[in-house]
Motif scaffolding. Structure first.
Motif, PDB file in Angstrom:
ATOM      1  N   ALA A 137       0.856  -1.183   0.000  1.00  0.00           N
ATOM      2  CA  ALA A 137       0.000   0.000   0.000  1.00  0.00           C
ATOM      3  C   ALA A 137       0.892   1.233   0.000  1.00  0.00           C
ATOM      4  O   ALA A 137       1.709   1.414   0.904  1.00  0.00           O
ATOM      5  N   HIS A 138       0.775   2.030  -1.036  1.00  0.00           N
ATOM      6  CA  HIS A 138       1.483   3.303  -1.118  1.00  0.00           C
ATOM      7  C   HIS A 138       0.717   4.283  -0.229  1.00  0.00           C
ATOM      8  O   HIS A 138      -0.449   4.587  -0.484  1.00  0.00           O
ATOM      9  N   SER A 139       1.363   4.756   0.828  1.00  0.00           N
ATOM     10  CA  SER A 139       0.672   5.618   1.792  1.00  0.00           C
ATOM     11  C   SER A 139       1.033   7.088   1.670  1.00  0.00           C
ATOM     12  O   SER A 139       0.495   7.910   2.419  1.00  0.00           O
ATOM     13  N   SER A 140       1.929   7.443   0.754  1.00  0.00           N
ATOM     14  CA  SER A 140       2.274   8.860   0.534  1.00  0.00           C
ATOM     15  C   SER A 140       1.473   9.390  -0.656  1.00  0.00           C
ATOM     16  O   SER A 140       2.027   9.869  -1.645  1.00  0.00           O
ATOM     17  N   VAL A 141       0.153   9.301  -0.541  1.00  0.00           N
ATOM     18  CA  VAL A 141      -0.739   9.583  -1.668  1.00  0.00           C
ATOM     19  C   VAL A 141      -1.732  10.678  -1.305  1.00  0.00           C
ATOM     20  O   VAL A 141      -2.332  10.660  -0.225  1.00  0.00           O
ATOM     21  N   VAL A 142      -1.908  11.616  -2.225  1.00  0.00           N
ATOM     22  CA  VAL A 142      -2.966  12.623  -2.125  1.00  0.00           C
ATOM     23  C   VAL A 142      -3.880  12.434  -3.334  1.00  0.00           C
ATOM     24  O   VAL A 142      -3.429  12.449  -4.483  1.00  0.00           O
ATOM     25  N   TRP A 143      -5.170  12.192  -3.080  1.00  0.00           N
ATOM     26  CA  TRP A 143      -6.156  12.029  -4.144  1.00  0.00           C
ATOM     27  C   TRP A 143      -6.772  13.386  -4.468  1.00  0.00           C
ATOM     28  O   TRP A 143      -7.029  14.198  -3.565  1.00  0.00           O
ATOM     29  N   TYR A 144      -7.032  13.634  -5.750  1.00  0.00           N
ATOM     30  CA  TYR A 144      -7.609  14.932  -6.131  1.00  0.00           C
ATOM     31  C   TYR A 144      -8.501  14.774  -7.355  1.00  0.00           C
ATOM     32  O   TYR A 144      -8.515  13.721  -8.012  1.00  0.00           O
ATOM     33  N   SER A 195       5.814  20.992  -3.317  1.00  0.00           N
ATOM     34  CA  SER A 195       6.435  21.380  -2.047  1.00  0.00           C
ATOM     35  C   SER A 195       5.345  21.796  -1.071  1.00  0.00           C
ATOM     36  O   SER A 195       4.194  22.028  -1.461  1.00  0.00           O
ATOM     37  N   TRP A 196       5.709  21.877   0.201  1.00  0.00           N
ATOM     38  CA  TRP A 196       4.731  22.260   1.220  1.00  0.00           C
ATOM     39  C   TRP A 196       4.213  23.673   0.987  1.00  0.00           C
ATOM     40  O   TRP A 196       3.012  23.941   1.108  1.00  0.00           O
ATOM     41  N   GLU A 197       5.113  24.590   0.631  1.00  0.00           N
ATOM     42  CA  GLU A 197       4.685  25.967   0.377  1.00  0.00           C
ATOM     43  C   GLU A 197       3.727  26.036  -0.803  1.00  0.00           C
ATOM     44  O   GLU A 197       2.734  26.775  -0.768  1.00  0.00           O
ATOM     45  N   GLU A 198       4.018  25.276  -1.853  1.00  0.00           N
ATOM     46  CA  GLU A 198       3.103  25.250  -3.000  1.00  0.00           C
ATOM     47  C   GLU A 198       1.736  24.719  -2.586  1.00  0.00           C
ATOM     48  O   GLU A 198       0.703  25.203  -3.072  1.00  0.00           O
ATOM     49  N   TRP A 199       1.725  23.742  -1.692  1.00  0.00           N
ATOM     50  CA  TRP A 199       0.445  23.179  -1.245  1.00  0.00           C
ATOM     51  C   TRP A 199      -0.349  24.206  -0.440  1.00  0.00           C
ATOM     52  O   TRP A 199      -1.562  24.381  -0.645  1.00  0.00           O
ATOM     53  N   LEU A 200       0.313  24.907   0.465  1.00  0.00           N
ATOM     54  CA  LEU A 200      -0.381  25.945   1.237  1.00  0.00           C
ATOM     55  C   LEU A 200      -0.940  27.027   0.318  1.00  0.00           C
ATOM     56  O   LEU A 200      -2.068  27.502   0.503  1.00  0.00           O
ATOM     57  N   ASN A 201      -0.149  27.410  -0.701  1.00  0.00           N
ATOM     58  CA  ASN A 201      -0.607  28.431  -1.643  1.00  0.00           C
ATOM     59  C   ASN A 201      -1.780  27.926  -2.473  1.00  0.00           C
ATOM     60  O   ASN A 201      -2.724  28.683  -2.761  1.00  0.00           O
ATOM     61  N   ASN A 238       3.537  11.343   6.975  1.00  0.00           N
ATOM     62  CA  ASN A 238       4.079  11.838   5.714  1.00  0.00           C
ATOM     63  C   ASN A 238       4.804  13.163   5.872  1.00  0.00           C
ATOM     64  O   ASN A 238       5.850  13.376   5.257  1.00  0.00           O
ATOM     65  N   VAL A 239       4.276  14.052   6.692  1.00  0.00           N
ATOM     66  CA  VAL A 239       4.990  15.309   6.928  1.00  0.00           C
ATOM     67  C   VAL A 239       6.346  15.019   7.556  1.00  0.00           C
ATOM     68  O   VAL A 239       7.382  15.544   7.140  1.00  0.00           O
ATOM     69  N   LEU A 240       6.359  14.141   8.559  1.00  0.00           N
ATOM     70  CA  LEU A 240       7.614  13.829   9.247  1.00  0.00           C
ATOM     71  C   LEU A 240       8.588  13.117   8.306  1.00  0.00           C
ATOM     72  O   LEU A 240       9.770  13.481   8.224  1.00  0.00           O
ATOM     73  N   LEU A 241       8.109  12.103   7.582  1.00  0.00           N
ATOM     74  CA  LEU A 241       8.984  11.327   6.703  1.00  0.00           C
ATOM     75  C   LEU A 241       9.487  12.149   5.529  1.00  0.00           C
ATOM     76  O   LEU A 241      10.671  12.076   5.176  1.00  0.00           O
ATOM     77  N   THR A 273       2.003  12.447  -5.376  1.00  0.00           N
ATOM     78  CA  THR A 273       2.759  12.008  -4.212  1.00  0.00           C
ATOM     79  C   THR A 273       2.853  13.142  -3.202  1.00  0.00           C
ATOM     80  O   THR A 273       3.053  14.304  -3.569  1.00  0.00           O
ATOM     81  N   PHE A 274       2.681  12.813  -1.940  1.00  0.00           N
ATOM     82  CA  PHE A 274       2.697  13.791  -0.852  1.00  0.00           C
ATOM     83  C   PHE A 274       3.923  14.693  -0.994  1.00  0.00           C
ATOM     84  O   PHE A 274       5.049  14.202  -1.086  1.00  0.00           O
ATOM     85  N   PRO A 275       3.743  16.018  -1.053  1.00  0.00           N
ATOM     86  CA  PRO A 275       4.877  16.930  -1.251  1.00  0.00           C
ATOM     87  C   PRO A 275       5.977  16.740  -0.214  1.00  0.00           C
ATOM     88  O   PRO A 275       5.711  16.398   0.947  1.00  0.00           O
ATOM     89  N   ALA A 276       7.214  16.968  -0.659  1.00  0.00           N
ATOM     90  CA  ALA A 276       8.375  16.705   0.194  1.00  0.00           C
ATOM     91  C   ALA A 276       9.340  17.876   0.175  1.00  0.00           C
ATOM     92  O   ALA A 276       9.295  18.745  -0.702  1.00  0.00           O
TER      93      ALA A 276
END
Length: 435
Positions: free
Chosen positions: A142-149, A164-170, A205-208, A302-305
């Motif tokens: 199971a791939h757990s670093s997934v964002v569905w949209y 990236s995290w900043e891109e996601w917040l924006n 995912n945020v931590l990893l 894939t969850f932003p890193a």
């Protein structure tokens, strides 16, 4: 499956953890005996212990439909760890173990796998980089670093997948501010807070994906409870709290999120269309397909890193033979090890990534093809989910409860920095009490 400077490779720490898990499993043996005795029959049938229920159990039945031998399914749910320690006539012969922290009920309870079933690619999954006998055969990943949209929504409004995290917040703020989106009742995120494990997936995912060295340290069986109060843990919690607390970011608000379960959160995006994205493992596809969503109306990223080389989080089900192994059990294991075995699950239900890299990827949906390639890419570092490595006592359950409390405090207006520090302190206390 470390960033330079990490204490130890995850394969080493995971293997140590598997062996350390024997004590926990042994203590659960008595509670599982009655379950096994009441649900499993006797005779020549192979008894297969699984944790799956509902749709996943039905999908596994479809996998077994092509097997010519006799079998009985023993659905154990959360009692799955007891299957290895039970000493009853009706205990399972073959068990699909869902968490690496529960696999090693004392290697003494397991039969080594037939050598010809092992593939070198499995070493990334089990951490067994050795010529010693192997005891667990990966079956389902199971791939757990997934964002569905919703891809059509993104295309229609000129939105791009964040990297990236900043891109996601924006991106979230843009959705909130757009009168055709946020102004029309569409939030950036759906959040299933009633299922604390789904909150844990976001935290892991945020931590990893941003602090892999700390993730690896917490994955070690010898980690110190005070590690939960470290700077990186607090920062990861703060990042999540900041994202979730933005007005309009979470569909229905945080109070409502606390009563939404995992399927509800997925439906919030793809059935009711009140949100644009949801963080959930790849098996959310089975929920999406369950209410008839066309394949072109869902996709993943894939969850932003922090770095493109960050590891991804995975979970999995490992097949083990209970000692003494009968030949029919070995025959069924061979059937399940064949790369064609999981195709009924993949085609009918979706949300399944075969651990065997030879399974034909043409049967996956387009988005699961991408996730399967990522999981099987030998250059892509992977880690098992932190909660699965911690186990249930003071670990997985504790993390879920702490994150639910974090959401409650955010809903009450407590600042993100405060809830992040409180959550880290509570996890440290839970870990200390569980020692």
């Amino acid at each position: 499956m470390g960033e330079p400077g990490a204490a130890s490779p995850v394969g080493v720490s995971r293997r140590a953890l598997l062996r350390a898990g024997a004590l926990t499993t042994a203590t659960m043996g008595l509670s599982g005996c009655s379950v096994l005795a009441s649900t499993a029959g006797v005779g020549d049938n192979v008894r297969v212990g699984v944790s799956w229920s509902a749709g996943e159990l039905a999908a596994f039945r479809a996998v077994l439909a092509g097997y010519s031998g006799g079998y009985e399914l023993v659905p154990l749910g959360d009692d799955i760890a007891s299957a290895l320690g039970a000493r009853t006539a009706g205990r399972p012969d073959l068990v699909a173990m869902p968490q690496p922290g529960t696999v090693s009920a004392g290697i003494d309870d397991l039969e080594p796998l037939p050598n010809d079933l092992w593939r070198s690619e499995y070493e990334r999954i089990t951490g067994e980089e050795t010529d010693d006998p192997h005891y667990a055969l990966p079956f389902k990943l199971a791939h757990s670093s997934v964002v569905w949209y919703r891809p059509k929504l993104f295309t229609e409004h000129g939105l791009e997948k964040p990297t990236s995290w900043e891109e996601w917040l924006n991106l979230n703020q843009r959705i909130i501010d757009d009168p055709r989106l946020g102004g029309a009742g569409i939030a950036p995120l759906a959040l299933g807070g009633a299922d604390g494990w789904l909150l844990a997936v976001s935290f892991e995912n945020v931590l990893l994906r941003h602090f892999v060295g700390t993730y690896d340290a917490l994955s070690s069986p010898n980690y110190h409870p005070k590690s939960w109060r470290g700077r990186d843990v607090v920062k990861a919690l703060y990042m999540l709290a900041t994202m979730w607390s933005v007005p309009g970011a979470v569909s229905g608000g945080l109070d409502r999120a606390l009563v939404l379960q995992y399927p509800d959160a997925v439906q919030e995006v793809f059935l009711y269309r009140r949100a644009a994205m949801v963080v959930a493992p790849d098996y959310a596809e089975s929920v999406i397909r369950g209410f008839g969503t066309p394949e072109e109306e869902y996709d993943t990223f894939t969850f932003p890193a922090h770095k493109p080389t960050a590891p991804i989080a995975v979970a999995g089900d490992l097949l083990v033979l209970v000692k003494p192994a009968r030949k029919p059990a070995e025959d069924l294991l061979r059937y399940l090890a064949d790369p064609r075995a999981p195709l009924p699950w993949i085609r009918r239900t979706g949300g399944f990534i075969a651990a065997n890299p030879l399974t034909d990827k043409s049967h996956y949906s387009e988005t699961l093809k991408d996730r399967a390639r990522e999981v099987h890419d030998q250059t892509q570092r992977i880690r098992f989910r932190l909660a699965d490595q911690l186990g249930s006592v003071g670990g997985r359950d504790g993390l879920a409860l702490v994150l639910q409390q974090l959401v409650r405090e955010l809903a009450a207006g407590v600042p993100p920095a405060t809830v992040a520090r409180d959550a880290a302190r509570k996890m440290a206390a839970i870990a200390e009490a569980a020692r």
